[in-house]
Design a protein around this motif. Structure first.
Motif, short mmCIF file in Angstrom:
data_model
loop_
_atom_site.label_atom_id
_atom_site.label_comp_id
_atom_site.label_asym_id
_atom_site.label_seq_id
_atom_site.Cartn_x
_atom_site.Cartn_y
_atom_site.Cartn_z
N PRO A 81 0.02 0.60 -9.38
CA PRO A 81 1.21 1.30 -9.39
C PRO A 81 2.44 0.81 -8.79
O PRO A 81 3.60 1.28 -9.53
N GLY A 82 2.41 -0.22 -8.23
CA GLY A 82 3.77 -1.04 -7.94
C GLY A 82 4.21 -1.98 -8.82
O GLY A 82 5.23 -2.45 -8.46
N THR A 83 3.47 -2.06 -9.96
CA THR A 83 3.93 -3.03 -10.96
C THR A 83 5.17 -2.58 -11.70
O THR A 83 5.69 -3.09 -12.97
N GLY A 84 5.49 -1.11 -11.49
CA GLY A 84 6.54 -0.59 -12.48
C GLY A 84 7.99 -1.12 -12.27
O GLY A 84 8.14 -1.61 -11.05
N PRO A 85 8.96 -0.85 -13.16
CA PRO A 85 10.17 -1.40 -12.79
C PRO A 85 10.91 -0.66 -11.94
O PRO A 85 10.70 0.72 -11.55
N SER A 97 0.72 -1.04 0.09
CA SER A 97 0.01 -0.10 0.10
C SER A 97 0.99 1.26 -0.02
O SER A 97 0.56 2.29 -0.84
N ILE A 98 2.08 1.20 0.87
CA ILE A 98 2.74 2.41 0.93
C ILE A 98 3.44 2.81 -0.41
O ILE A 98 3.36 3.74 -0.92
N ILE A 99 3.99 1.63 -1.03
CA ILE A 99 4.63 1.64 -2.58
C ILE A 99 3.41 2.39 -3.38
O ILE A 99 3.97 2.99 -4.17
N ALA A 100 2.48 1.91 -3.34
CA ALA A 100 1.43 2.28 -4.08
C ALA A 100 0.92 3.80 -3.80
O ALA A 100 0.44 4.54 -4.78
N HIS A 101 1.13 4.06 -2.71
CA HIS A 101 0.44 5.34 -2.08
C HIS A 101 1.57 5.98 -1.37
O HIS A 101 1.35 6.03 0.02
N PRO A 102 2.66 6.50 -1.85
CA PRO A 102 3.74 7.12 -0.99
C PRO A 102 3.45 8.16 0.07
O PRO A 102 4.26 8.51 0.92
N GLU A 103 2.23 8.88 -0.45
CA GLU A 103 1.91 9.88 0.58
C GLU A 103 1.68 9.59 1.71
O GLU A 103 1.37 10.07 2.88
#
Lengths: 149, 117
Positions: A89-93, A26-32
């Motif tokens: 969003p966390g599936t990026g390289p 969740s944090i990686i997807a939503h760094p805020e």
């Protein structure tokens, strides 16, 4: 998530770290989210799908708080299927050092992987509607191709 | 760049709570994105300068996730570096790191304590 009572230590550890993994995702997807969690906090995850683990972690969080630790309790909502067309969003390289340099030179115009994928999809759709073949957007702009990360 | 450390107790019923076996996760945020992370399994020990020794560390510092097995000085032991497959996503790298710690933390701790003797 399991609803069986937690007895065995291995089972307890496995479920706790699975919940922690979801929280970190969740944090990686939503760094805020990092803005709301103090530096040095001990994280206790309370998953809605696993009431026994949630209770165990809530007790542990309270004990840690009484011991003076900085504690953050995260309520993990029940799992839901992702909505159609919503990329993770966390599936990026992982950005390479060169990629980070490009991102920093682009200034504050943040482009998450999800946004970039959305832009590509919209452009491809526009091309098909115009009767043109679908091409990667950078093919029409050699400079964009060179800058493509 | 914003860098924060978070701690995750491995066993929520560990009577030592946050002073027991734990995972330290360091996240580095830049331009609104998580650029890299470190996930480190730490074990409590009376000789440790801050109460815990790092035993295993996963990080993405060189653009490719890898695992380091550490000694008591925090240095990577000989043969202790293992690279993950390239093009691994952030989510996958972090999932794999936590999974690896969950499966093997006892074994890593035993090897670490044996090296200290």
């Amino acid at each position: 998530m399991s609803t069986r009572p937690i007895g065995d230590a291995d089972e307890r550890i496995s479920r706790n770290l699975a919940a922690a993994n979801e929280f970190l995702g969740s944090i990686i997807a939503h760094p805020e989210m990092m803005d709301t969690i103090p530096d040095g906090a001990t994280i206790y995850v309370l998953p809605e799908d696993d009431p026994d683990l949630a209770e165990t972690n809530a007790r542990a969080a309270e004990r840690a708080r009484r011991n003076g630790a900085t504690v953050h309790v995260h309520h993990l909502p029940s799992r839901r299927t992702p909505s159609d067309g919503e990329p993770d969003p966390g599936t990026g390289p992982i950005p390479s050092p060169a990629g980070r340099d490009v991102l920093s030179r682009r200034g504050s115009g943040r482009m998450l992987v999800a946004s970039y994928q959305k832009v590509k999809t919209v452009r491809a759709l526009r091309r098909t509607q115009q009767g043109r073949s679908v091409r990667a957007p950078w093919r029409d702009n050699p400079r964009a191709k060179a800058a493509n990360v | 760049m914003i860098s924060k450390d978070y701690f995750i107790p491995i066993d929520p019923d560990d009577p030592a709570d946050e002073a027991g076996e734990r995972i330290r996760v360091r996240l580095n945020q830049e331009h609104g994105l998580i650029m890299d992370f470190t996930a480190q399994y730490e074990t409590p020990h009376p000789d440790a300068p801050h109460g815990h020794f790092p035993v295993i560390r996963f990080d993405t510092a060189h653009g490719r996730p890898h695992r380091d097995e550490l000694d008591a000085r925090g240095q990577t032991i000989e043969g202790g570096k293992q690279w993950f497959a390239p093009h691994v996503t952030f989510n996958q790298a972090l999932n794999d790191a936590i999974d690896d710690i969950e499966r093997n933390w006892r074994r890593y701790r035993e090897r670490f304590l044996r090296r200290m003797q």
